[in-house]
Design a protein around this motif. Structure first.
Motif, PDB file in Angstrom:
ATOM      1  N   ALA A   1       1.200  -1.132   0.043  1.00  0.00           N
ATOM      2  CA  ALA A   1       0.334  -0.414  -0.286  1.00  0.00           C
ATOM      3  C   ALA A   1       0.788   1.503   0.296  1.00  0.00           C
ATOM      4  O   ALA A   1       1.972   1.539   0.359  1.00  0.00           O
ATOM      5  N   ASN A   7      -3.756   1.880  -4.153  1.00  0.00           N
ATOM      6  CA  ASN A   7      -3.997   1.148  -3.350  1.00  0.00           C
ATOM      7  C   ASN A   7      -5.064   0.295  -3.826  1.00  0.00           C
ATOM      8  O   ASN A   7      -5.067  -0.574  -3.265  1.00  0.00           O
ATOM      9  N   SER A  35      -5.749  -3.353   6.861  1.00  0.00           N
ATOM     10  CA  SER A  35      -7.046  -2.303   6.553  1.00  0.00           C
ATOM     11  C   SER A  35      -5.878  -1.492   7.693  1.00  0.00           C
ATOM     12  O   SER A  35      -4.657  -1.576   8.369  1.00  0.00           O
ATOM     13  N   SER A  36      -6.864  -0.574   8.192  1.00  0.00           N
ATOM     14  CA  SER A  36      -5.948   0.555   9.174  1.00  0.00           C
ATOM     15  C   SER A  36      -7.738   1.332  10.349  1.00  0.00           C
ATOM     16  O   SER A  36      -8.665   1.095   9.701  1.00  0.00           O
ATOM     17  N   TYR A  77      -6.025   8.720   1.660  1.00  0.00           N
ATOM     18  CA  TYR A  77      -5.404   7.102   3.052  1.00  0.00           C
ATOM     19  C   TYR A  77      -6.350   6.480   3.421  1.00  0.00           C
ATOM     20  O   TYR A  77      -6.650   4.960   3.223  1.00  0.00           O
ATOM     21  N   LYS A  98      -8.404   3.039   2.080  1.00  0.00           N
ATOM     22  CA  LYS A  98      -8.940   1.447   3.247  1.00  0.00           C
ATOM     23  C   LYS A  98     -10.025   1.564   2.699  1.00  0.00           C
ATOM     24  O   LYS A  98     -10.350  -0.114   2.557  1.00  0.00           O
ATOM     25  N   GLN A 143     -10.716  -0.052   0.026  1.00  0.00           N
ATOM     26  CA  GLN A 143     -10.215  -1.802  -0.166  1.00  0.00           C
ATOM     27  C   GLN A 143     -11.445  -2.986   0.063  1.00  0.00           C
ATOM     28  O   GLN A 143     -10.720  -3.838  -0.639  1.00  0.00           O
ATOM     29  N   GLU A 144     -11.642  -2.508   1.572  1.00  0.00           N
ATOM     30  CA  GLU A 144     -12.543  -3.251   2.490  1.00  0.00           C
ATOM     31  C   GLU A 144     -13.791  -3.837   1.662  1.00  0.00           C
ATOM     32  O   GLU A 144     -13.999  -5.334   0.767  1.00  0.00           O
ATOM     33  N   ARG A 155      -7.474  -4.191  11.545  1.00  0.00           N
ATOM     34  CA  ARG A 155      -7.012  -2.398  10.959  1.00  0.00           C
ATOM     35  C   ARG A 155      -5.963  -2.127  12.684  1.00  0.00           C
ATOM     36  O   ARG A 155      -6.618  -2.383  13.194  1.00  0.00           O
TER      37      ARG A 155
END
Length: 346
Positions: free
Chosen positions: A73, A91, A114-115, A175, A179, A182-183, A201
Motif C-alpha cells: 500500500a 491501493n 486495513s487501518s 489514504y 482503505k 479496499q475493504e 484494522r
C-alpha cells in the motif's frame, strides 16, 4: 501453508514474512519497491521478488498459494485532494488487480492490511444524547486551544469511548478513503467468488525497522528521529490526543493467526481491530521516548491541523474472541525500546 505476502519488504510486511517462516509456512514474498518508501535505487534482498501488483503478471505467482497476505500500500495521511489519484491508483487499483488474479487462479483466502483510519475520528458519549460521532471542530475553537470536539446534536461536551468493528466508516483523508475502498473491493470479491477474507484494522504501529525519513513515517518515528538529532519532540495541540500504539511484533503475530484461521472463517469479510488495548496519549508517547533516550522533554506547541483525528481508541475484544489475539507488548515497554531500536532509512 503456502502464503503470498505483498509489500514483503515494507515495515510490517518484513516482520510478517519472518514470523510466517518461523511458524513453518512457505512464503512467496513480493514488493513493488516504491521509490517513496525504498528510494530511487532500492536494494532487493534475497527471497523477495520485485513485482508491481498494479501492472505485473500475478497468475504464476499465485499457483499453489493457499492464502494471500496483502500488505502492499501507499500510506501516509493524504491530506490534500490532489493526493486522491495516487492512493486510488496504488491501493485500490492494486487490490483490484490482485483480487482479479486470485479469482482466475482459484485462491479464495485473503488477509488484508486495513487501518483504524477507516473510522475517521473516534466515537464519543454525550451525557444528554448518548453515543454520537463528533461534530466537526471549528476553526475558532482550535485557535483558542479548545481541541476536543463537541456533540453534533446539543453542542455540549462529549467523552471518547472505545470503538468496535461495527463502527461506521467516516474516512477523513485520501489514504483513509483508499482503505475503505479496499475493504469494499474485498467484500465484493468474497461475494463473487464465495471466498473468505480477514481485514486487520491496524492502529498506530511502531517498532524496529520503522521508516524514519519517508512519507511512511508515523508520529512515533518522527519523534524518535527528532530525539536522535538532539531536538525535543514537538507535540501538536495539547498532547492529550488519545491513541492505541501497537508493536509491530504483535501486528505480525495477528497476521499469522489470521493466515492460519481465515479458511475457517465464514464466507465474506471479517474485520478485527489490531490494537494493544492500552490507550496512550500523544504526549505520553513523546515523553516515554524522550525519557528512555535521555533526550529533552517534549514541547507542546499548540499547532493543529483541522483534518487530524482527536481521539480514536479501539476495543481489542473481537480479535481476542475471533483470532485468539491479545497484544503482548505494553506501550510503556515497547515505546521505551523504540528509543534505541534501529529505524529504516532509504
Amino acid at each position: 501453508m503456502k502464503v503470498l505476502v505483498t509489500g514483503a519488504a515494507g515495515f510490517i510486511g518484513a516482520h510478517i514474512v519472518d514470523l510466517a517462516k518461523i511458524a513453518g509456512h512457505e512464503v512467496v514474498a513480493v514488493d513493488g519497491f516504491l521509490s517513496m518508501a525504498h528510494g530511487e535505487r532500492p536494494i532487493v534482498g534475497p527471497g523477495i521478488e520485485r513485482r508491481d501488483i498494479r501492472h505485473d503478471p500475478l497468475d504464476q505467482l499465485l499457483e499453489g498459494v493457499d492464502v494471500v497476505c496483502h500488505q502492499a500500500a501507499m500510506v501516509g495521511n493524504g491530506i490534500d485532494a490532489q493526493d486522491l489519484p495516487g492512493y486510488a491508483e496504488h491501493n485500490d487499483a492494486g487490490t483490484a488487480h490482485l483480487l482479479a488474479a486470485m479469482a482466475r487462479t482459484g485462491v479464495k483466502h485473503l488477509v488484508l492490511a486495513s487501518s483504524m483510519v477507516v473510522y475517521g475520528d473516534g466515537r464519543y458519549t454525550c451525557p444528554q444524547d448518548g453515543d454520537v460521532p463528533p461534530a466537526a471542530r471549528r476553526e475558532d475553537d482550535l485557535e483558542a486551544g479548545r481541541f476536543d470536539p463537541l456533540c453534533p446534536i446539543c453542542g455540549g461536551d462529549i467523552k471518547w469511548r472505545q470503538i468496535a468493528e461495527d463502527t461506521p466508516f467516516l474516512p477523513r483523508t485520501s489514504y483513509a478513503a483508499s482503505k475503505v475502498a479496499q475493504e469494499h473491493y474485498v467484500g465484493a470479491w468474497c461475494t463473487l467468488e464465495d471466498a473468505r477474507a480477514i481485514a486487520l484494522r491496524y492502529h498506530n504501529v511502531y517498532g524496529p525497522g520503522m521508516p524514519a525519513d519517508t512519507p511512511y513515517a508515523g508520529v512515533a518515528a518522527i519523534f524518535r528521529s527528532a530525539i536522535a538529532r538532539g531536538e525535543a519532540p514537538k507535540v501538536f495541540e495539547d498532547g492529550a490526543q488519545m491513541r492505541d500504539f501497537v508493536h509491530v511484533s504483535d501486528v505480525a503475530r495477528a497476521n499469522v493467526l489470521a493466515i492460519e484461521q481465515v479458511a475457517r472463517h465464514g464466507t465474506g469479510v471479517t474485520a478485527y481491530n489490531v490494537a494493544s488495548g492500552h490507550p496512550f496519549t500523544i504526549g505520553q508517547m513523546a515523553a516515554t521516548l524522550s525519557n528512555a533516550a535521555g533526550g529533552d522533554a517534549p514541547v507542546v506547541i499548540g499547532d493543529y491541523r483541522r483534518f487530524d483525528v482527536r481521539h480514536v481508541v479501539a476495543s481489542p475484544k473481537a480479535a481476542a474472541d475471533g483470532l485468539g489475539f491479545l497484544a503482548e507488548v505494553h506501550p510503556e515497554e515497547g515505546l521505551a525500546r523504540l528509543a534505541t531500536d534501529p529505524l529504516r532509512r532509504r
